[in-house]
Design a protein around this motif. Structure first.
Motif, PDB file in Angstrom:
ATOM      1  N   UNK A   1     -10.039 -42.605  57.477  1.00  0.00           N
ATOM      2  CA  UNK A   1      -9.636 -41.840  56.190  1.00  0.00           C
ATOM      3  C   UNK A   1      -9.164 -40.468  56.466  1.00  0.00           C
ATOM      4  N   UNK A   2      -9.631 -39.955  57.425  1.00  0.00           N
ATOM      5  CA  UNK A   2      -9.012 -38.571  57.858  1.00  0.00           C
ATOM      6  C   UNK A   2      -7.748 -38.809  58.909  1.00  0.00           C
TER       7      UNK A   2
ATOM      8  N   UNK B   1      -0.053 -42.190  44.675  1.00  0.00           N
ATOM      9  CA  UNK B   1      -0.491 -43.385  44.050  1.00  0.00           C
ATOM     10  C   UNK B   1      -2.104 -43.313  43.609  1.00  0.00           C
ATOM     11  N   UNK B   2      -2.126 -43.564  42.496  1.00  0.00           N
ATOM     12  CA  UNK B   2      -3.740 -43.373  41.869  1.00  0.00           C
ATOM     13  C   UNK B   2      -4.654 -44.503  42.414  1.00  0.00           C
TER      14      UNK B   2
ATOM     15  N   UNK C   1      -6.209 -42.346  49.640  1.00  0.00           N
ATOM     16  CA  UNK C   1      -6.684 -41.985  51.008  1.00  0.00           C
ATOM     17  C   UNK C   1      -8.284 -42.394  51.109  1.00  0.00           C
ATOM     18  N   UNK C   2      -8.612 -43.254  50.440  1.00  0.00           N
ATOM     19  CA  UNK C   2      -9.775 -43.832  50.384  1.00  0.00           C
ATOM     20  C   UNK C   2      -9.860 -45.513  51.002  1.00  0.00           C
ATOM     21  N   UNK C   3     -11.309 -45.670  50.816  1.00  0.00           N
ATOM     22  CA  UNK C   3     -11.439 -47.187  51.263  1.00  0.00           C
ATOM     23  C   UNK C   3     -10.809 -48.187  50.330  1.00  0.00           C
TER      24      UNK C   3
ATOM     25  N   UNK D   1      -3.155 -44.784  51.744  1.00  0.00           N
ATOM     26  CA  UNK D   1      -2.660 -43.970  50.903  1.00  0.00           C
ATOM     27  C   UNK D   1      -1.186 -44.342  50.711  1.00  0.00           C
ATOM     28  N   UNK D   2      -0.808 -43.945  49.323  1.00  0.00           N
ATOM     29  CA  UNK D   2       0.568 -44.299  48.932  1.00  0.00           C
ATOM     30  C   UNK D   2       0.897 -43.191  48.214  1.00  0.00           C
ATOM     31  N   UNK D   3       2.153 -43.215  47.923  1.00  0.00           N
ATOM     32  CA  UNK D   3       2.928 -42.089  46.975  1.00  0.00           C
ATOM     33  C   UNK D   3       4.478 -42.440  46.829  1.00  0.00           C
TER      34      UNK D   3
END
Length: 289
Positions: free
Chosen positions: A117-118, A130-131, A135-137, A170-172
């Motif tokens: 994740x890092x 993105x909710x 950035x997690x699993x 991760x999304x945005x």
């Protein structure tokens, strides 16, 4: 270069790259899929090109800064209005004690021992995160949702039957409407990551499974020259050709040791900008190097 690990300590301040006004020239064309070079040979050559990773140790526990030596070689932080996104300074996380880097002699399976994740690229300035992809699993179902429904059952079977350990994502969305999603799939070894790539027909001659929002047809991005590609990794970059629907979809795969990364970008109402897409693929590649 010697890896240092011990009790965590503050990393060095990231080094910013000097500005350059023009889009970076790219080195040679993408690597054509073929037999993987012997890893012992890859480890024998210089690990880093002039614009890859710069390591600096501060104390014993180490976090590493990422920079580009020449702004014209690798697009990092945006300095002029040329389309680059303004990413924060990047740093690799500290490794657990006594754990080697993925391409070192003591790591034949090329495993990323840092928390996956890092190793995800952070969102740039101005992005709305993105909710669902913070950035997690995430689940295999979430990853499969990026593809056409017809491809999902087979893709799910491949992931369940393989040695997938987990997926980080991760999304945005940017102010201009460009949507970006990054998935990191970690397998038990580099050979297993390669097997996934081969089974899903991802390579220089195939974009693999068709992505959602496309007409099932993506072409090799001829403008991609592999700039910033890290030794011992390989990248495949595709774009949806005209005529596309309401949004053009761009996709990039990076195979780095035990991990396969997928970067997807699209924008409603027109073509998806090429510069920030290439920039995102390059920087994610560096984090996995």
């Amino acid at each position: 270069m010697t890896e240092q690990t011990a009790a965590p300590a503050a990393g060095p301040e990231p080094v910013s790259a000097p500005p350059a006004p023009d889009l970076p020239p790219m080195p040679p064309a993408p690597v054509v899929q073929g037999p993987r070079p012997p890893r012992r040979v890859l480890r024998a050559v210089a690990r880093w090109t002039a614009a890859v990773l710069v390591f600096g140790a501060a104390g014993a526990g180490t976090a590493y800064g990422i920079t580009s030596m020449e702004r014209t070689d690798v697009p990092g932080l945006a300095t002029e209005d040329d389309g680059r996104w303004d990413y924060p300074a990047l740093a690799l996380p500290a490794l657990p004690a006594d754990k080697p880097r993925p391409y070192s002699d003591g790591n034949p399976s090329e495993i990323h021992h840092a928390d996956l994740r890092e190793l995800l690229l952070p969102a740039p300035a101005g992005a709305t995160v993105d909710k669902k992809l913070k950035g997690g699993w995430v689940s295999t179902e979430q990853f499969a949702s990026e593809f056409l429904k017809s491809a999902r059952p087979s893709l799910g079977d491949t992931l369940r039957e393989g040695t997938l350990r987990h997926i980080a994502a991760r999304g945005w969305t940017m102010p201009d409407g460009t949507s970006n999603r990054i998935y990191l799939l970690q397998f038990s070894s580099a050979d297993d990551a390669d097997a996934f790539r081969d089974e899903r027909y991802i390579g220089a001659s195939s974009a693999g499974d068709p992505l959602l929002g496309t007409h099932g047809d993506q072409k090799l991005d001829e403008s991609w020259k592999g700039g910033g590609r890290v030794e011992s990794t390989v990248s495949y970059v595709f774009s949806e050709p005209k005529p596309y629907g309401s949004a053009q979809v761009r996709a990039g795969y990076v195979v780095a040791g035990d991990t396969v990364a997928l970067v997807v970008q699209s924008r409603e109402g027109g073509g998806t900008p090429r510069v920030p897409f290439h920039q995102t693929v390059i920087l994610q590649n560096q984090l996995l190097g």
